[in-house]
Design a protein around this motif. Structure first.
Motif, PDB file in Angstrom:
ATOM      1  N   VAL A   1       0.840  -1.194   0.000  1.00 41.23           N
ATOM      2  CA  VAL A   1       0.000   0.000   0.000  1.00 41.23           C
ATOM      3  C   VAL A   1       0.880   1.251   0.000  1.00 41.23           C
ATOM      4  O   VAL A   1       1.810   1.361   0.795  1.00 41.23           O
ATOM      5  CB  VAL A   1      -0.943   0.025   1.227  1.00 41.23           C
ATOM      6  N   TRP A   2       0.561   2.191  -0.883  1.00 41.10           N
ATOM      7  CA  TRP A   2       1.264   3.470  -0.958  1.00 41.10           C
ATOM      8  C   TRP A   2       0.446   4.564  -0.265  1.00 41.10           C
ATOM      9  O   TRP A   2      -0.784   4.445  -0.116  1.00 41.10           O
ATOM     10  CB  TRP A   2       1.496   3.874  -2.409  1.00 41.10           C
ATOM     11  N   ALA A   3       1.103   5.634   0.091  1.00 39.66           N
ATOM     12  CA  ALA A   3       0.442   6.746   0.780  1.00 39.66           C
ATOM     13  C   ALA A   3      -0.609   7.419  -0.099  1.00 39.66           C
ATOM     14  O   ALA A   3      -1.591   7.984   0.416  1.00 39.66           O
ATOM     15  CB  ALA A   3       1.481   7.776   1.234  1.00 39.66           C
ATOM     16  N   ASN A   4      -0.430   7.355  -1.432  1.00 40.19           N
ATOM     17  CA  ASN A   4      -1.411   7.984  -2.327  1.00 40.19           C
ATOM     18  C   ASN A   4      -2.631   7.109  -2.566  1.00 40.19           C
ATOM     19  O   ASN A   4      -3.504   7.461  -3.372  1.00 40.19           O
ATOM     20  CB  ASN A   4      -0.760   8.378  -3.646  1.00 40.19           C
ATOM     21  N   GLY A   5      -2.710   5.964  -1.877  1.00 40.33           N
ATOM     22  CA  GLY A   5      -3.867   5.085  -1.996  1.00 40.33           C
ATOM     23  C   GLY A   5      -3.707   3.935  -2.967  1.00 40.33           C
ATOM     24  O   GLY A   5      -4.568   3.041  -3.032  1.00 40.33           O
ATOM     25  N   ALA A   6      -2.621   3.900  -3.734  1.00 46.01           N
ATOM     26  CA  ALA A   6      -2.396   2.801  -4.673  1.00 46.01           C
ATOM     27  C   ALA A   6      -2.151   1.501  -3.905  1.00 46.01           C
ATOM     28  O   ALA A   6      -1.539   1.502  -2.836  1.00 46.01           O
ATOM     29  CB  ALA A   6      -1.214   3.113  -5.576  1.00 46.01           C
ATOM     30  N   VAL A   7      -2.632   0.402  -4.463  1.00 47.69           N
ATOM     31  CA  VAL A   7      -2.517  -0.905  -3.824  1.00 47.69           C
ATOM     32  C   VAL A   7      -2.019  -1.933  -4.840  1.00 47.69           C
ATOM     33  O   VAL A   7      -2.498  -1.969  -5.981  1.00 47.69           O
ATOM     34  CB  VAL A   7      -3.878  -1.370  -3.255  1.00 47.69           C
ATOM     35  N   ALA A   8      -1.054  -2.744  -4.433  1.00 50.86           N
ATOM     36  CA  ALA A   8      -0.578  -3.854  -5.264  1.00 50.86           C
ATOM     37  C   ALA A   8      -0.825  -5.151  -4.508  1.00 50.86           C
ATOM     38  O   ALA A   8      -0.288  -5.344  -3.412  1.00 50.86           O
ATOM     39  CB  ALA A   8       0.902  -3.694  -5.602  1.00 50.86           C
ATOM     40  N   GLN A   9      -1.649  -6.041  -5.057  1.00 53.95           N
ATOM     41  CA  GLN A   9      -1.924  -7.334  -4.441  1.00 53.95           C
ATOM     42  C   GLN A   9      -0.940  -8.366  -4.975  1.00 53.95           C
ATOM     43  O   GLN A   9      -0.505  -8.297  -6.129  1.00 53.95           O
ATOM     44  CB  GLN A   9      -3.351  -7.770  -4.741  1.00 53.95           C
ATOM     45  N   ILE A  10      -0.579  -9.342  -4.141  1.00 53.87           N
ATOM     46  CA  ILE A  10       0.402 -10.346  -4.553  1.00 53.87           C
ATOM     47  C   ILE A  10      -0.272 -11.689  -4.818  1.00 53.87           C
ATOM     48  O   ILE A  10      -1.224 -12.068  -4.127  1.00 53.87           O
ATOM     49  CB  ILE A  10       1.545 -10.481  -3.525  1.00 53.87           C
ATOM     50  N   PHE A  11       0.250 -12.390  -5.830  1.00 51.66           N
ATOM     51  CA  PHE A  11      -0.325 -13.655  -6.248  1.00 51.66           C
ATOM     52  C   PHE A  11       0.786 -14.633  -6.617  1.00 51.66           C
ATOM     53  O   PHE A  11       1.889 -14.233  -6.983  1.00 51.66           O
ATOM     54  CB  PHE A  11      -1.254 -13.461  -7.449  1.00 51.66           C
ATOM     55  N   SER A  12       0.458 -15.913  -6.551  1.00 50.19           N
ATOM     56  CA  SER A  12       1.407 -16.978  -6.865  1.00 50.19           C
ATOM     57  C   SER A  12       0.930 -17.767  -8.073  1.00 50.19           C
ATOM     58  O   SER A  12      -0.268 -18.033  -8.228  1.00 50.19           O
ATOM     59  CB  SER A  12       1.550 -17.916  -5.661  1.00 50.19           C
ATOM     60  N   SER A  13       1.875 -18.180  -8.913  1.00 53.14           N
ATOM     61  CA  SER A  13       1.521 -19.013 -10.062  1.00 53.14           C
ATOM     62  C   SER A  13       1.030 -20.389  -9.623  1.00 53.14           C
ATOM     63  O   SER A  13       0.459 -21.128 -10.423  1.00 53.14           O
ATOM     64  CB  SER A  13       2.729 -19.176 -10.989  1.00 53.14           C
TER      65      SER A  13
END
Length: 414
Positions: free
Chosen positions: A103-115
């Motif tokens: 999570v970034w301060a500007n509200g951006a979110v990156a979710q993590i996934f596995s193959s």
């Protein structure tokens, strides 16, 4: 000014940026340590902040990070030496372990996934994605397909970067065959300035020219053709390294049919016979030469350099012209003119059998020759060109085994 001076664009190599504007899929193929992970991390950083040249003012707020395993995403893509958190400037994201997201301060979110779990991508939606080391994903096609259905947000078409050392997997072939995919290639040596001193030289001494080296250092996609007479594995096994004493050496020449610039290459391969009956391929001096005197000169030069016993030349296409050209270069070179009476595949099969029996070795790594050998099937090469290097190899080995389908030897052409 300080913010600009600190940005990656001032320090990156040109190939670490994609100058074709906004491709849907950017495929970055590279050797180990070539800087692929840094490309992916900087791409995500630019997407979140809307930085050029990756985003150009358009901020992306929902991003998928997909790796081989969840541990790889965390340890390499996020916290690794070139990971997102490590390279972040001015706005370091926080990792929420329980929710598997960055999570970034500007509200951006990156979710993590596995193959390992393609179904986990069923449901979430994104406007961008970074796929790392897709060449070794567990369920590669299923995982990639599920991701495509989730890339459905944003004012522009969602975008993704795929960073990987290439492997001959169905997903890699599929991406490389897609004309809409922008492909960038990077070699380990390109990033030598950022690697340990002496590392590149050490691994190149050990692996340069091998299948493993071409894949892991040069970032090449190395494939085997299913109906080919040779495989990469068999040629790796044929590599000898040390060259024993030879009791006989020949240089074989497969001349091009014409002297036009668009003609096929001239195959020039040297091989020797050891005292114990082993055949060793000593050199591949094949070349694309528009004029006959050029290939004849190269063949004669190799003959003298190796102190060979004779030069074997196929005369099906050129007839007496072949021997005449060689005579014009050096009339003292003994030449054996050979004329093929069987097809290329039929003539090559006994030679391939000798490889399978371990009776033919390679004194060096002959990448272009090996590429032809592993792409030579019943209908020739897959690109439709003449297998000139293979032809020359077959003539050289055949001469040394005594299985001759040829005209009498000609000596002392002068």
């Amino acid at each position: 000014m300080a913010l600009v001076a600190d940005e990656w664009i001032r320090h990156a190599r040109p190939e670490q940026y994609c100058f074709r504007r906004f491709p849907d899929i950017w495929l970055v193929l590279g050797g180990r340590g070539a800087g692929k992970t840094r490309v992916g991390a900087e791409w995500v950083n630019a997407m979140v902040r809307g930085l050029p040249t990756f985003a150009n003012g358009v901020r992306h707020g929902l991003i998928a990070l997909v790796g081989e395993t969840l541990a790889d995403v965390r340890e390499v893509m996020i916290d690794g030496p070139s990971g997102i958190a490590t390279i972040s400037r001015h706005d370091r994201p926080r990792f929420e372990l329980g929710r598997r997201r960055l999570v970034w301060a500007n509200g951006a979110v990156a979710q993590i996934f596995s193959s390992e779990d393609p179904e986990s991508l069923r449901g979430p939606q994104f406007d961008a994605a970074w796929c790392d080391e897709a060449g070794k994903w567990k369920h590669a096609e299923a995982c990639f397909d599920m991701l495509q259905f989730g890339l459905r947000l944003g004012s522009r078409r969602p975008r993704q970067v795929v960073t990987t050392t290439p492997r001959a997997t169905p997903l890699m072939r599929r991406l490389l065959a897609d004309p809409s995919v922008v492909v960038t290639r990077m070699a380990t040596r390109d990033n030598a300035a950022n690697l340990a001193s002496g590392f590149v030289d050490a691994v190149e001494r050990r692996y340069a020219g091998t299948r493993l080296g071409r894949q892991e250092l040069d970032g090449e996609l190395i494939e085997d053709r299913e109906d080919a007479l040779w495989t990469r594995t068999s040629l790796e096994a044929a590599f000898a390294g040390d060259v024993p004493e030879m009791k006989r050496i020949v240089v074989a020449v497969d001349p091009p049919a014409t002297s036009r610039k668009t003609s096929d290459a001239c195959g020039i391969v040297a091989a020797g016979l050891t005292e114990d009956g082993q055949i060793v391929v000593l050199a591949d001096a094949s070349m694309r030469a528009a004029q006959p005197h050029a290939w004849a000169g190269a063949a004669v030069s190799l003959y003298h350099r190796l102190q060979a016993d004779c030069l074997v030349a196929e005369v099906n296409q050129g007839g007496d012209m072949v021997t005449s050209v060689i005579r014009s270069v050096d009339g003292t070179v003994p030449v054996r003119a050979v004329r093929a009476r069987r097809g290329k595949w039929t003539r090559a099969e006994p030679v391939a059998l000798l490889y399978a029996q371990g009776r033919v070795r390679h004194a060096g790594r002959f990448a272009e020759l090996e590429d032809e050998m592993c792409d030579f099937g019943p209908n020739g090469l897959s690109n439709g060109r003449s297998p000139d290097r293979v032809d020359a190899l077959v003539w050289a080995v055949t001469e040394l085994t005594g299985e001759r389908d040829a005209e009498p030897r000609v000596r002392g052409l002068g």
